[in-house]
Design a protein around this motif. Sequence first.
Motif, mmCIF file in Angstrom:
data_model
loop_
_atom_site.group_PDB
_atom_site.id
_atom_site.type_symbol
_atom_site.label_atom_id
_atom_site.label_comp_id
_atom_site.label_asym_id
_atom_site.label_seq_id
_atom_site.Cartn_x
_atom_site.Cartn_y
_atom_site.Cartn_z
ATOM 1 N N GLN A 1 0.831 -1.203 0.000
ATOM 2 C CA GLN A 1 0.000 0.000 0.000
ATOM 3 C C GLN A 1 0.870 1.258 0.000
ATOM 4 N N ARG B 1 1.316 6.812 -6.691
ATOM 5 C CA ARG B 1 0.111 7.585 -7.026
ATOM 6 C C ARG B 1 0.304 9.076 -6.774
ATOM 7 N N THR C 1 -3.892 -2.583 -6.954
ATOM 8 C CA THR C 1 -4.657 -1.927 -5.890
ATOM 9 C C THR C 1 -5.968 -1.410 -6.463
ATOM 10 N N CYS C 2 -7.045 -1.694 -5.756
ATOM 11 C CA CYS C 2 -8.367 -1.218 -6.177
ATOM 12 C C CYS C 2 -8.691 0.057 -5.397
ATOM 13 N N GLU C 3 -8.941 1.145 -6.117
ATOM 14 C CA GLU C 3 -9.217 2.428 -5.471
ATOM 15 C C GLU C 3 -10.077 3.288 -6.386
ATOM 16 N N ASN C 4 -11.201 3.766 -5.869
ATOM 17 C CA ASN C 4 -12.112 4.644 -6.626
ATOM 18 C C ASN C 4 -12.520 4.057 -7.978
ATOM 19 N N TYR D 1 2.297 1.734 -3.521
ATOM 20 C CA TYR D 1 1.238 2.233 -4.420
ATOM 21 C C TYR D 1 0.952 3.711 -4.164
ATOM 22 N N THR D 2 0.807 4.074 -2.887
ATOM 23 C CA THR D 2 0.474 5.454 -2.523
ATOM 24 C C THR D 2 1.580 6.413 -2.950
ATOM 25 N N GLN E 1 -10.865 2.078 -9.838
ATOM 26 C CA GLN E 1 -9.726 1.750 -10.705
ATOM 27 C C GLN E 1 -8.929 0.603 -10.077
ATOM 28 N N ILE F 1 -0.784 3.697 -12.288
ATOM 29 C CA ILE F 1 -1.390 4.859 -11.617
ATOM 30 C C ILE F 1 -0.487 6.081 -11.748
#
Length: 636
Positions: free
Chosen positions: A16, A23, A50-53, A19-20, A55, A62
């Motif tokens: 995470q 992003r 990663t699944c977010e909003n 990914y963050t 996407q 990302i």
Amino acid sequence: MSSHENSEEEIDILKQKVYTAARDGRAISLFAMLWNLNREFVNELLDCYTCENGQITTPLIIAARNGEEKVVSILLSKFRINLEQTGTVKFDGFVLEGATALWCAAGAGHLSIVKLLLDHGANVNHATKTNSTPLRAACFDGRLDVVQCLVEYGADISIPNKYNNTCLMITSYKGHSEVVHYLLEKGANPDSTAHCGATAMHFAAECGHLEVVQDLVRFNGKQIPNDYKMTPLLVAAECGQSAVVEFLATKVEVKEDKIDAFELLGASFANDKEHYDIMKAFLYLREAMHLRYSDPDNIITKEDYPCIDAYNHRVECKTLGELNAIKYDFEALHMESLAIRERILGPDNPDVPHPIIFRGAVFADNKRFDRCIALWLHAMKLRYKNKRSIAKDLLRFSQVFSQMIHITEPVIFISVKEVFKYAMAELSNDKERIAKSDEDTDSLFEIHQTNIHTCLYLLVIILKTNYNESEREDLYSIVYQFLKLNPLLKNNFTPLHMAVDSATLVDDFHVNDVVSFPDSQVAQLLIKCGAKVDAQDDQGNTPMHALLGISCNSDVNIKEVQNTINILIDNDAHLDICNNERKTAIDCAKREDEACILRAKFQVSLKCITATYIRNNGISYHGLIPPYLEEFLSLH
């Protein structure tokens, strides 16, 4: 450090964080997290989705999507990353599956990232699941610089998407004239056709992009008819794009084609919600009439076409004098225009019904409901004949009938009956569509459920009309046919369940002014016509369970609830049937008043007592008694 040295929870936290950082563009933090890890573990982190909003993306995807150039640069130069990772991303409200980092960068217009990815070997033609290439993504947004870069790196300008829609078509539709010109210079074929038969010129003409249309003509684009026999000229006329019509009309040699275009353009201005202009309508109709008589030696007269009842039996004007006579008779011009549109486009064209519905709505707003209903019936019949969904038409009728009842305007039984018959036919069509579909089953079933609800609304409405004895028999007949179709919701709710359940959805545009549930009259009608009073849904609930499950706080008509209880009991509702939770209707009652009514009328038979005893004590009976008794026991 390897993944084996960390707990599963620590690895998830690290994924995470990676990914963050990607992003949000924190390149240095990302580098610091990854640099001292072994290559296998790094690959695991960078391949993680990663699944977010809505996407589903990797760190690279990302970062490319968000324009984080430094992150992309570090990932490409310092780590051996898979450039062809694909994810699910959102662009302009669309969800794209199978998008690469290059596709995302191109679609978002991040030229520097596009170049980075290409320089590191990204596949310039890697398409999404719908076969959309990075070049198409750039064309959609009109980014000439990105388009040029992709083409210089070998992008194939001729690859179409799953609808056979090319890059030239999408950029023509969007009106990006510079990109259109560049693609044409690079050899894009202006006459390629999509699955619907449309060319780039059709798309540009539809949207009124005159400069694009002119460029397509300069590059020898032809006026090819699409699958509905519509040339770009006619498409422009149907969409009210007068500048495009006037330009393309100079490029056709057949006078009849010009006449059709100006007549259709005028007719479109007369009944188009977005481009309504009745004076323009008249002027273009007059221009077409002048063309008919412009050569005294070759007058092009209108043929005799059968008039359509819904258009007030309007016969089209054949001379300039006849047309001038209705210049200020706007209703005549409206009907004249609808007749012209249907003649030129043909009754099977999917665009014919829209202006008919608009004109009907205007009549409804002016409380001329007879004219509204006549036009909407005609539009619905056209759609039905051409095997298109009429779900919206059916709901629209329930809304206007409800509006009429609410303002005490009489509703004619035969009109509701005709709509209800089409509703039943549509239920059958729904089942066929669901059976034939491999992909859209869920959405098709949602439409089917909507149509079942609309049928319930129409039954409420039809009971509020004045009908004679003969019409009453017609009503029983069509309700019997409706029930034979076995219409069921996803939870196996029957129409009778729906009619007695206060939670049954009611449309809030006029319909809820006259429709509410439970409705004892509709329940009585359904039972009289063959509805099973003890039918069970997938939770084992009967209509009586559904009725008594009304919350104490529900805003319902208590008298209507009690009337409905009596109707179910009078029609031999079996009150000790258990649902899947082994609860009878009385057990489910949330209001003491209704429970008291049931207790007072509950007359249990010896057979029921025996069945309940057998079930409650777990006595084996399968295979020992006749099947009909096994079914009876299973209810208790």
